[in-house]
Design a protein around this motif. Sequence first.
Motif, PDB file in Angstrom:
ATOM      1  N   THR A  84       0.835  -1.199   0.000  1.00 21.49           N
ATOM      2  CA  THR A  84       0.000   0.000   0.000  1.00 21.49           C
ATOM      3  C   THR A  84       0.868   1.247   0.000  1.00 21.49           C
ATOM      4  OG1 THR A  84      -1.786  -1.144   1.156  1.00 21.49           O
ATOM      5  CG2 THR A  84      -1.797   1.259   1.242  1.00 21.49           C
ATOM      6  N   ILE A  85       1.855   1.280   0.852  1.00 20.20           N
ATOM      7  CA  ILE A  85       2.754   2.430   0.910  1.00 20.20           C
ATOM      8  C   ILE A  85       3.478   2.591  -0.420  1.00 20.20           C
ATOM      9  CG2 ILE A  85       4.844   3.360   1.988  1.00 20.20           C
ATOM     10  CD1 ILE A  85       3.852   1.995   4.599  1.00 20.20           C
ATOM     11  N   ASP A  86       3.956   1.488  -0.964  1.00 18.16           N
ATOM     12  CA  ASP A  86       4.649   1.513  -2.251  1.00 18.16           C
ATOM     13  C   ASP A  86       3.739   2.081  -3.339  1.00 18.16           C
ATOM     14  OD1 ASP A  86       6.855   0.986  -3.968  1.00 18.16           O
ATOM     15  OD2 ASP A  86       5.897  -0.892  -4.607  1.00 18.16           O
ATOM     16  N   SER A  87       2.512   1.617  -3.367  1.00 14.93           N
ATOM     17  CA  SER A  87       1.561   2.061  -4.382  1.00 14.93           C
ATOM     18  C   SER A  87       1.219   3.541  -4.221  1.00 14.93           C
ATOM     19  CB  SER A  87       0.288   1.219  -4.295  1.00 14.93           C
ATOM     20  OG  SER A  87      -0.632   1.644  -5.254  1.00 14.93           O
ATOM     21  N   LEU A  88       0.984   3.981  -3.007  1.00 14.22           N
ATOM     22  CA  LEU A  88       0.654   5.388  -2.787  1.00 14.22           C
ATOM     23  C   LEU A  88       1.837   6.297  -3.111  1.00 14.22           C
ATOM     24  CD1 LEU A  88      -1.517   5.202   0.438  1.00 14.22           C
ATOM     25  CD2 LEU A  88      -2.278   5.611  -1.904  1.00 14.22           C
ATOM     26  N   ARG A  89       3.026   5.862  -2.798  1.00 16.26           N
ATOM     27  CA  ARG A  89       4.199   6.669  -3.145  1.00 16.26           C
ATOM     28  C   ARG A  89       4.367   6.745  -4.661  1.00 16.26           C
ATOM     29  NH1 ARG A  89       7.246   8.264   1.153  1.00 16.26           N
ATOM     30  NH2 ARG A  89       6.908   7.095   3.056  1.00 16.26           N
ATOM     31  N   SER A  90       4.100   5.648  -5.344  1.00 16.61           N
ATOM     32  CA  SER A  90       4.178   5.628  -6.796  1.00 16.61           C
ATOM     33  C   SER A  90       3.127   6.554  -7.396  1.00 16.61           C
ATOM     34  CB  SER A  90       3.972   4.207  -7.305  1.00 16.61           C
ATOM     35  OG  SER A  90       3.929   4.185  -8.703  1.00 16.61           O
ATOM     36  N   ASN A  91       1.919   6.490  -6.869  1.00 13.55           N
ATOM     37  CA  ASN A  91       0.851   7.371  -7.351  1.00 13.55           C
ATOM     38  C   ASN A  91       1.146   8.825  -7.029  1.00 13.55           C
ATOM     39  OD1 ASN A  91      -0.587   5.238  -8.376  1.00 13.55           O
ATOM     40  ND2 ASN A  91      -1.966   5.083  -6.621  1.00 13.55           N
ATOM     41  N   LYS A  92       1.842   9.056  -5.922  1.00 14.94           N
ATOM     42  CA  LYS A  92       2.182  10.421  -5.522  1.00 14.94           C
ATOM     43  C   LYS A  92       3.086  11.060  -6.565  1.00 14.94           C
ATOM     44  CE  LYS A  92       4.331  13.103  -1.829  1.00 14.94           C
ATOM     45  NZ  LYS A  92       5.037  13.036  -0.568  1.00 14.94           N
ATOM     46  N   SER A  93       4.014  10.280  -7.102  1.00 16.16           N
ATOM     47  CA  SER A  93       4.912  10.842  -8.110  1.00 16.16           C
ATOM     48  C   SER A  93       4.177  11.098  -9.423  1.00 16.16           C
ATOM     49  CB  SER A  93       6.101   9.910  -8.338  1.00 16.16           C
ATOM     50  OG  SER A  93       5.680   8.696  -8.922  1.00 16.16           O
ATOM     51  N   LYS A  94       3.080  10.384  -9.658  1.00 16.83           N
ATOM     52  CA  LYS A  94       2.300  10.583 -10.882  1.00 16.83           C
ATOM     53  C   LYS A  94       1.320  11.738 -10.750  1.00 16.83           C
ATOM     54  CE  LYS A  94       2.580   5.723 -12.038  1.00 16.83           C
ATOM     55  NZ  LYS A  94       1.870   4.463 -12.083  1.00 16.83           N
ATOM     56  N   SER A  95       0.806  11.941  -9.563  1.00 17.07           N
ATOM     57  CA  SER A  95      -0.144  13.029  -9.343  1.00 17.07           C
ATOM     58  C   SER A  95      -0.087  13.445  -7.885  1.00 17.07           C
ATOM     59  CB  SER A  95      -1.562  12.577  -9.699  1.00 17.07           C
ATOM     60  OG  SER A  95      -1.965  11.545  -8.830  1.00 17.07           O
ATOM     61  N   LYS A  96      -0.657  14.570  -7.587  1.00 23.57           N
ATOM     62  CA  LYS A  96      -0.674  15.039  -6.206  1.00 23.57           C
ATOM     63  C   LYS A  96      -1.581  14.153  -5.374  1.00 23.57           C
ATOM     64  CE  LYS A  96       1.902  18.696  -6.225  1.00 23.57           C
ATOM     65  NZ  LYS A  96       3.076  18.765  -5.417  1.00 23.57           N
ATOM     66  N   ILE A  97      -1.085  13.735  -4.225  1.00 21.43           N
ATOM     67  CA  ILE A  97      -1.876  12.911  -3.319  1.00 21.43           C
ATOM     68  C   ILE A  97      -2.340  13.776  -2.156  1.00 21.43           C
ATOM     69  CG2 ILE A  97       0.082  12.127  -1.935  1.00 21.43           C
ATOM     70  CD1 ILE A  97      -1.282   9.384  -1.833  1.00 21.43           C
ATOM     71  N   ASN A  98      -3.465  13.460  -1.637  1.00 25.32           N
ATOM     72  CA  ASN A  98      -3.991  14.157  -0.481  1.00 25.32           C
ATOM     73  C   ASN A  98      -3.061  13.889   0.704  1.00 25.32           C
ATOM     74  OD1 ASN A  98      -5.376  14.791   1.908  1.00 25.32           O
ATOM     75  ND2 ASN A  98      -7.353  14.454   0.923  1.00 25.32           N
ATOM     76  N   HIS A  99      -2.462  14.926   1.236  1.00 29.06           N
ATOM     77  CA  HIS A  99      -1.503  14.752   2.323  1.00 29.06           C
ATOM     78  C   HIS A  99      -2.148  14.203   3.590  1.00 29.06           C
ATOM     79  CE1 HIS A  99       1.984  16.317   0.268  1.00 29.06           C
ATOM     80  NE2 HIS A  99       1.216  17.254  -0.250  1.00 29.06           N
ATOM     81  N   ASN A 100      -3.428  14.479   3.781  1.00 25.96           N
ATOM     82  CA  ASN A 100      -4.127  13.913   4.935  1.00 25.96           C
ATOM     83  C   ASN A 100      -4.226  12.393   4.814  1.00 25.96           C
ATOM     84  OD1 ASN A 100      -4.514  16.367   6.203  1.00 25.96           O
ATOM     85  ND2 ASN A 100      -6.493  16.715   5.239  1.00 25.96           N
ATOM     86  N   GLU A 101      -4.497  11.915   3.588  1.00 26.16           N
ATOM     87  CA  GLU A 101      -4.555  10.469   3.366  1.00 26.16           C
ATOM     88  C   GLU A 101      -3.200   9.824   3.641  1.00 26.16           C
ATOM     89  OE1 GLU A 101      -5.934   9.736  -0.571  1.00 26.16           O
ATOM     90  OE2 GLU A 101      -7.907  10.600  -0.206  1.00 26.16           O
ATOM     91  N   LEU A 102      -2.134  10.456   3.168  1.00 23.05           N
ATOM     92  CA  LEU A 102      -0.802   9.920   3.401  1.00 23.05           C
ATOM     93  C   LEU A 102      -0.467   9.917   4.888  1.00 23.05           C
ATOM     94  CD1 LEU A 102       1.616   8.744   1.940  1.00 23.05           C
ATOM     95  CD2 LEU A 102       2.539  11.037   1.717  1.00 23.05           C
TER      96      LEU A 102
END
Length: 140
Positions: A84-102
Amino acid sequence: MSSDNKFVRSLIENAKQGNNAAIEQLFQMNLGKIYAFALRLTANKSLAESITKETFIEAWKKMNLVRSDASFLKWLSAITVYKTIDSLRSNKSKSKINHNELRELEISTNESISRLKEDKNLTNVERSFAISCSEEYLNN
């Protein structure tokens, strides 16, 4: 020891020896639980499905690391957190992620690490693997 525990331990031992039917049965027994956990972590059905698949692929590759007397579900859950962490970090580099979710995921991961540290059913190798993966991804 209950007959269910003996059965699961037998499946783990057979899976470690390359018995594909045992691996499939272990995975089917835990598929719904891992998907629900990934969904709870991500709040995204598509991402949870992807993480669930990745979790089971990783588990299949590392099947020789699980102990027959350890909790298979806890081991899978640790892999799920890592994926999950790996996937969210990967998605973060592709688009802005909600910092609250992270931040929520980071808190959840820290809680998982605390539980892993206290889990008496994991070997030191399993515990170290799960904790180091989680901490590595928190620090990246």
